[in-house]
Design a protein around this motif. Structure first.
Motif, mmCIF file in Angstrom:
data_model
loop_
_atom_site.group_PDB
_atom_site.id
_atom_site.type_symbol
_atom_site.label_atom_id
_atom_site.label_comp_id
_atom_site.label_asym_id
_atom_site.label_seq_id
_atom_site.Cartn_x
_atom_site.Cartn_y
_atom_site.Cartn_z
ATOM 1 N N LEU A 144 37.934 28.655 -34.564
ATOM 2 C CA LEU A 144 37.436 28.244 -33.245
ATOM 3 C C LEU A 144 36.780 29.391 -32.476
ATOM 4 N N ARG A 145 36.268 30.367 -33.180
ATOM 5 C CA ARG A 145 35.608 31.504 -32.517
ATOM 6 C C ARG A 145 34.188 31.125 -32.105
ATOM 7 N N VAL A 146 33.833 31.454 -30.867
ATOM 8 C CA VAL A 146 32.478 31.229 -30.356
ATOM 9 C C VAL A 146 31.651 32.483 -30.631
ATOM 10 N N TYR A 147 30.444 32.310 -31.189
ATOM 11 C CA TYR A 147 29.613 33.461 -31.529
ATOM 12 C C TYR A 147 28.158 33.220 -31.124
ATOM 13 N N LYS B 9 33.157 28.279 -34.768
ATOM 14 C CA LYS B 9 33.752 28.161 -36.089
ATOM 15 C C LYS B 9 34.739 26.991 -36.137
ATOM 16 N N ALA B 10 34.954 26.479 -37.325
ATOM 17 C CA ALA B 10 35.891 25.373 -37.512
ATOM 18 C C ALA B 10 37.317 25.828 -37.232
ATOM 19 N N GLY B 11 38.180 24.875 -36.922
ATOM 20 C CA GLY B 11 39.583 25.196 -36.689
ATOM 21 C C GLY B 11 40.384 23.948 -36.366
ATOM 22 N N LYS B 12 41.673 24.137 -36.181
ATOM 23 C CA LYS B 12 42.578 23.026 -35.893
ATOM 24 C C LYS B 12 43.541 23.429 -34.785
ATOM 25 N N GLY C 70 33.579 22.581 -36.597
ATOM 26 C CA GLY C 70 32.651 23.679 -36.372
ATOM 27 C C GLY C 70 31.272 23.138 -36.026
ATOM 28 N N SER C 71 30.466 23.948 -35.370
ATOM 29 C CA SER C 71 29.133 23.494 -34.973
ATOM 30 C C SER C 71 28.218 24.685 -34.763
ATOM 31 N N THR C 72 26.907 24.424 -34.814
ATOM 32 C CA THR C 72 25.900 25.450 -34.575
ATOM 33 C C THR C 72 24.827 24.879 -33.651
ATOM 34 N N GLY C 73 24.010 25.768 -33.099
ATOM 35 C CA GLY C 73 22.897 25.332 -32.267
ATOM 36 C C GLY C 73 23.318 24.703 -30.960
#
Length: 263
Positions: free
Chosen positions: A53-56, A66-69, A81-84
């Protein structure tokens, strides 16, 4: 003060770290690159969960997550997780979080919501200027830790009331008694709280403890369901747990003893 390292001789004699399994490269080892890759491999294994779950920063105003639970009560929520993900320009503070359903929220600019009213996972605070991201501050700290009560459950707050009072939605999960009262006490429930808001009431002094749902709400139990009628009990040991539904009414999920209805 600056944190110090062990002495040079201690560092040179270290073989491995017992907690992470990371091995130090012995002096003069060849081929060095192979041992360096082994060290990186173990380091990455040890640090993998820190990436959850890190935001970058992706450049411009875009961020990735980043993905996480995470656990919501007894339910495990997964985020793929996701981008853009585009941030708003020219914001001093953008409070990025996942709501209880695992949906990414990036349009809060005044602060994170109250945890008591809107459970969420705090990810980061970003600031932007023009078409660029100035900073991203990690806010995930604390979500992996929970302070348990001695019994093994989360410790609930408890309040004894000797006079009438109005409860707030932010007090959800708390227990309310009439310990110390010398007469009847009526506790008013919050109006239109978030669904899932919960309160427990317990009679600890032999005077009437009343629970008022408010002018336009119903306590949906077997004593009848007229609008705005409060429930009461006066026998020590009687208790009642109410949970708000999505319509602003209250559903009993636990009840002990005799609870009457306001005439």
């Amino acid at each position: 003060m600056t944190e110090t390292y062990p002495s040079d001789s201690e560092l040179l004699n270290l073989q491995s770290d017992s907690e992470t399994g990371v091995e130090y490269i012995p002096t003069g080892t060849a081929p060095y690159y192979l041992h360096f890759r082994r060290l990186l491999y173990r380091l990455l294994l040890a640090a993998r969960r820190a990436n959850d779950l890190r935001v970058y920063d992706e450049g411009g105003l875009d961020v990735g997550v980043k993905a996480g639970k995470f656990w919501l009560g007894a339910e495990l929520i997964s985020y793929a997780g996701s981008t853009g993900n585009a941030l708003a320009p020219n914001k001093a503070g953008i409070y990025i979080y996942l709501d209880a359903q695992g949906t990414l929220v990036m349009n809060e600019y005044g602060g994170f919501p109250s945890m008591a009213i809107m459970p969420h996972i705090r990810l980061a605070v970003a600031s932007t200027s023009g078409a660029d991201i100035l900073s991203i501050t990690d806010c995930r700290i604390g979500h992996n830790f929970l302070v348990p009560h001695a019994s093994g459950a989360v410790c609930r707050s408890m309040e004894a009331h000797i006079t009438d009072d109005t409860l707030m939605a932010g007090e959800s999960g708390s227990v309310h008694t009439n310990l110390g009262a010398t007469g009847a006490v009526v506790l008013a429930l919050p109006i239109m709280p978030p669904a899932g808001t919960e309160f427990t009431f317990a009679v600890q002094t032999p005077y009437a403890l009343g629970v008022d749902p408010g002018p336009n709400a119903i306590i949906r139990d077997d004593t009848g369901q007229p609008m705005a009628r409060h429930r009461w009990a006066s026998t020590v040991g009687a208790c009642l747990t109410l949970v708000a539904d999505s319509y602003g009414d209250w559903v009993p999920v636990a009840k002990y003893g005799t609870w009457g209805q306001e005439a």
